[in-house]
Motif scaffolding. Structure first.
Motif, mmCIF file in Angstrom:
data_model
loop_
_atom_site.group_PDB
_atom_site.id
_atom_site.type_symbol
_atom_site.label_atom_id
_atom_site.label_comp_id
_atom_site.label_asym_id
_atom_site.label_seq_id
_atom_site.Cartn_x
_atom_site.Cartn_y
_atom_site.Cartn_z
ATOM 1 N N GLU A 55 0.885 -1.280 -0.062
ATOM 2 C CA GLU A 55 -0.102 0.029 0.041
ATOM 3 C C GLU A 55 0.968 1.239 0.035
ATOM 4 O OE1 GLU A 55 0.049 -0.490 4.587
ATOM 5 O OE2 GLU A 55 0.536 -1.920 2.746
ATOM 6 N N HIS A 56 2.169 1.045 0.391
ATOM 7 C CA HIS A 56 3.103 2.166 0.286
ATOM 8 C C HIS A 56 3.848 2.108 -1.067
ATOM 9 C CE1 HIS A 56 3.088 2.789 4.788
ATOM 10 N NE2 HIS A 56 3.252 1.676 4.855
ATOM 11 N N ASP A 57 3.989 3.434 -1.508
ATOM 12 C CA ASP A 57 4.865 3.515 -2.667
ATOM 13 C C ASP A 57 6.190 3.206 -2.094
ATOM 14 O OD1 ASP A 57 3.236 4.397 -4.252
ATOM 15 O OD2 ASP A 57 3.882 6.452 -4.148
ATOM 16 N N THR A 58 6.903 2.299 -2.953
ATOM 17 C CA THR A 58 8.242 1.553 -2.427
ATOM 18 C C THR A 58 9.314 1.562 -3.299
ATOM 19 O OG1 THR A 58 6.810 -0.120 -1.592
ATOM 20 C CG2 THR A 58 9.262 -0.628 -1.458
ATOM 21 N N VAL A 59 10.331 2.135 -2.858
ATOM 22 C CA VAL A 59 11.685 1.740 -3.711
ATOM 23 C C VAL A 59 12.637 0.781 -3.250
ATOM 24 C CG1 VAL A 59 13.835 2.914 -4.743
ATOM 25 C CG2 VAL A 59 11.864 4.170 -4.560
ATOM 26 N N VAL A 60 12.943 -0.183 -3.731
ATOM 27 C CA VAL A 60 13.985 -1.380 -3.110
ATOM 28 C C VAL A 60 15.536 -1.012 -3.380
ATOM 29 C CG1 VAL A 60 14.521 -3.767 -2.959
ATOM 30 C CG2 VAL A 60 12.282 -2.959 -2.939
ATOM 31 N N VAL A 61 16.273 -1.192 -2.398
ATOM 32 C CA VAL A 61 17.916 -0.908 -2.660
ATOM 33 C C VAL A 61 18.340 -2.454 -2.320
ATOM 34 C CG1 VAL A 61 19.891 0.193 -2.089
ATOM 35 C CG2 VAL A 61 17.777 1.607 -2.398
ATOM 36 N N LEU A 62 19.278 -2.929 -3.236
ATOM 37 C CA LEU A 62 19.736 -4.296 -2.617
ATOM 38 C C LEU A 62 21.349 -4.369 -2.555
ATOM 39 C CD1 LEU A 62 17.851 -6.693 -5.126
ATOM 40 C CD2 LEU A 62 17.160 -5.964 -2.776
ATOM 41 N N ARG B 124 8.421 -9.656 -10.067
ATOM 42 C CA ARG B 124 7.538 -9.658 -11.090
ATOM 43 C C ARG B 124 6.911 -11.156 -11.336
ATOM 44 N NH1 ARG B 124 11.464 -7.192 -13.793
ATOM 45 N NH2 ARG B 124 12.210 -8.821 -14.904
ATOM 46 N N SER B 125 7.528 -12.242 -10.921
ATOM 47 C CA SER B 125 7.077 -13.404 -11.018
ATOM 48 C C SER B 125 5.906 -13.775 -10.059
ATOM 49 C CB SER B 125 8.074 -14.546 -10.875
ATOM 50 O OG SER B 125 8.794 -14.740 -12.073
ATOM 51 N N ALA B 126 6.087 -12.777 -8.937
ATOM 52 C CA ALA B 126 5.087 -13.259 -7.944
ATOM 53 C C ALA B 126 3.977 -12.001 -8.133
ATOM 54 C CB ALA B 126 5.623 -12.674 -6.499
ATOM 55 N N GLY B 127 3.956 -11.116 -9.227
ATOM 56 C CA GLY B 127 2.830 -10.332 -9.698
ATOM 57 C C GLY B 127 3.142 -8.984 -9.293
ATOM 58 N N LEU B 128 4.511 -8.671 -8.763
ATOM 59 C CA LEU B 128 4.683 -7.338 -8.490
ATOM 60 C C LEU B 128 5.541 -6.517 -9.476
ATOM 61 C CD1 LEU B 128 5.583 -8.389 -4.667
ATOM 62 C CD2 LEU B 128 4.029 -6.613 -5.215
ATOM 63 N N SER B 129 4.921 -5.438 -9.853
ATOM 64 C CA SER B 129 5.397 -4.777 -10.908
ATOM 65 C C SER B 129 6.823 -3.868 -10.671
ATOM 66 C CB SER B 129 4.254 -3.832 -11.494
ATOM 67 O OG SER B 129 4.903 -3.113 -12.390
ATOM 68 N N SER B 130 8.096 -4.485 -11.098
ATOM 69 C CA SER B 130 9.199 -3.936 -10.606
ATOM 70 C C SER B 130 10.377 -3.987 -11.683
ATOM 71 C CB SER B 130 9.841 -4.924 -9.347
ATOM 72 O OG SER B 130 10.236 -5.943 -9.981
ATOM 73 N N ILE C 202 8.081 -0.450 -8.732
ATOM 74 C CA ILE C 202 8.998 -0.692 -7.905
ATOM 75 C C ILE C 202 10.392 -0.514 -8.397
ATOM 76 C CG2 ILE C 202 9.731 -1.979 -5.614
ATOM 77 C CD1 ILE C 202 6.697 -3.268 -5.773
ATOM 78 N N PRO C 203 11.000 0.279 -8.298
ATOM 79 C CA PRO C 203 12.362 0.239 -8.716
ATOM 80 C C PRO C 203 13.317 -0.552 -7.763
ATOM 81 C CG PRO C 203 11.734 2.602 -8.467
ATOM 82 C CD PRO C 203 10.734 1.757 -7.922
ATOM 83 N N ILE C 204 14.103 -1.466 -8.452
ATOM 84 C CA ILE C 204 15.248 -2.395 -7.510
ATOM 85 C C ILE C 204 16.366 -1.664 -8.011
ATOM 86 C CG2 ILE C 204 15.672 -4.394 -7.108
ATOM 87 C CD1 ILE C 204 12.511 -4.094 -6.808
ATOM 88 N N VAL C 205 16.927 -0.934 -6.856
ATOM 89 C CA VAL C 205 18.081 -0.134 -7.168
ATOM 90 C C VAL C 205 19.428 -0.876 -6.766
ATOM 91 C CG1 VAL C 205 19.241 2.165 -7.029
ATOM 92 C CG2 VAL C 205 16.776 1.974 -7.058
#
Ligand code: ADP
Ligand code: ASP
Ligand code: MG
Length: 469
Positions: free
Chosen positions: A29-36, A135-141, A183-186
């Motif tokens: 429900e939050h906008d999310t940015v992921v950093v790895l 993405r395979s789990a349906g989360l657009s990233s 969801i950007p995965i940075v």
């Protein structure tokens, strides 16, 4: 918006990445940015490969192990088109890496610039793997290469960020992705110079990337997902009954990380403080735990002290001379010498007699710094106004940290009393004027015992009376 950073262990394998997917989905429900970060141990492996190549042997076995690990993880977590694409991108990256390592093997030369290029592959690979899993789990990233956004100087392996440019690029580049529902995965840890040459921000610096992103996008919070429940009263590998701190201030977190609490990179607080963005440290594998909240204000611990931290493998460089007080430019020259060669000075002490000044530096920095200082002061040493510059190695620093130490008398007495009782020799002492920490140098053989004794003496452990809630 929440910026979530996942560390090496959190993306270290199939089960861990499943957890990551679950966490990202849960807070959708939050906008999310992921950093790895890179998958666990990959940055070390890449550096070893580069070193091996520099010796003239191509690291073929390690390279195929790296390929296999990423391939297998993708196969387990992604299917269909996502799997196919991710496998292709990873294969392309491994081929590129292989070409670079081949070049190093031929040249037998490894500059810090090449170390950074080789090291960058860990994060560049992990974002492809995790993004495919999401993405395979349906989360657009989508995977994002931070080198386009994080701009730095040319100080390879410890590059300094150009904040204004990085801020501008990150907000212009990532905000549209987020508002477009992605969801950007940075990639954490990496950046590039104005000329586009790859740099890294220092070991463990993915945390720092996360707060740079959060600051550029004016995020509500930064969550650092890791493999422990939060920032603890001591390194849990040293102190068995170390406890999780529910709340600490930015300043306490900075001091703790500067003095060795590996759970956060010391630079992480800087971008967050400016906009008062709260940082939370949370456990990827125990999401029910509240973790540690880092903000500008927190309560003090009863005895003022919140944590005991340490840095191992240090050296003490001593510049001594009866004339030191009468030659004020000695200090200026000394620090110019260390600054010119970018030595990280962990601690400085000077006796009030001004007879000597001591610098504490890392084992790796010591030989080069000593050489540069000997060169700088060769005339003074030759004419006898300075003694030969000397070094003491196999040392460690222990720091007692807490915002409430200011104005709480007796902390030094308690600390040094307990060490005296146990026959631990203190080689040098420093206290910042902010009174947020007292740090002292001991022999590295005494490190564990010292941290354990001081931790216990302030009642910080599991059975102590320091309640964190
Ligand atoms: P990540 O890969 O998630 O970035 P790190 O290995 O960099 O994780 O940091 C987490 C580790 O930091 C923990 O596993 C713990 O062993 C170590 N650590 C050292 N000091 C502390 C401390 N004071 N509090 C919590 N963890 C600490
Ligand atoms: N992968 C990098 C390192 O191992 C950065 C990080 O983990 O934060 O240092
Ligand atoms: Mg880390």
């Amino acid at each position: 918006m929440i910026v979530m950073k996942f560390g090496g262990t959190s993306v270290g394998g199939v089960e861990a990445i499943r957890q990551v997917v679950e966490i990202v989905a849960k807070y959708r429900e939050h906008d999310t940015v992921v950093v790895l970060s890179a998958m666990s141990k990959v940055t070390d492996a890449l550096r070893d490969m580069a070193a091996q190549a520099c010796e003239g042997t191509e690291p073929t076995a390690s390279l195929s192990a790296l390929r296999k690990r990423h391939d297998e993880t993708i196969r387990a977590l992604a299917d269909g088109e996502e799997r196919k694409q991710a496998l292709e991108v990873c294969a392309g990256l491994i081929d590129e890496l292989s070409g670079i390592l081949h070049g190093i093997t031929l040249l037998r030369e490894l500059s810090p610039r090449s170390v950074d290029l080789v090291s960058s592959f860990g994060e560049r690979l992990s974002v492809v793997v995790v993004s495919a899993a999401l993405r395979s789990a349906g989360l657009s990233s989508l995977p994002v290469d931070a080198r386009e956004y994080v701009k730095t100087n040319e100080r390879y392996t410890e590059a300094e960020v150009n904040f204004a440019e990085t801020d501008r690029r990150l907000s212009a580049g990532l905000a549209p992705m987020v508002s477009g529902g992605q969801i950007p995965i940075v990639t954490g840890f990496i950046g590039s110079t104005d000329e586009g040459v790859t740099t890294t921000l220092g070991r463990g610096a993915s945390d720092y990337t996360a707060s740079l992103v959060a600051s550029a996008l004016q995020a509500e919070e930064v969550w650092i997902w890791t493999d422990v429940d939060g920032a603890m009263t001591a390194d849990p590998r040293i102190v068995e009954d170390a406890r999780v701190l529910k709340e600490i201030s930015y300043l306490e977190a900075s001091e703790m990380s500067y003095f060795g609490a590996k759970v956060l990179h010391p630079m992480t607080m800087l971008p967050a403080v400016k906009q008062e963005i709260p940082i939370r440290i949370r456990n990827t594998f125990r999401t029910e735990h509240g973790g540690t909240l880092i903000t500008s204000r927190t309560r003090s611990a009863p005895l003022g002290v919140k944590a005991v931290t340490s840095i191992d493998r240090l050296c003490l460089i001593m510049v001594e001379g009866t004339n030191l007080s009468r030659t004020p430019d000695t200090h200026a020259r000394l620090f110019k010498t260390t600054a010119d060669r970018k030595t990280q000075v962990v601690m400085i002490t000077q006796a009030s007699s001004e007879h000597d000044i001591c610098l504490v530096v890392g084992e790796g920095d010591s030989p080069g710094t000593v050489k540069a200082l000997k060169e700088e002061f060769r005339h003074e040493v030759a004419e006898g106004s300075l003694e030969e510059i000397s070094v003491q190695s196999d040392l460690a620093v222990v720091a007692v940290v807490g915002g409430g130490m200011k104005g709480t008398p007796g902390i030094a007495a308690r600390t040094f009393g307990i060490l005296g009782e146990h026959g631990i020799n203190i080689i040098a002492i420093a206290q910042g004027s902010s009174e947020l920490n007292i740090s002292f140098i001991i022999g590295r053989d005494d490190l564990r015992k010292t941290v354990q004794l001081v931790h216990a003496s302030f009642g910080l452990g599991g059975d102590g009376d320091f309640e964190h809630d």
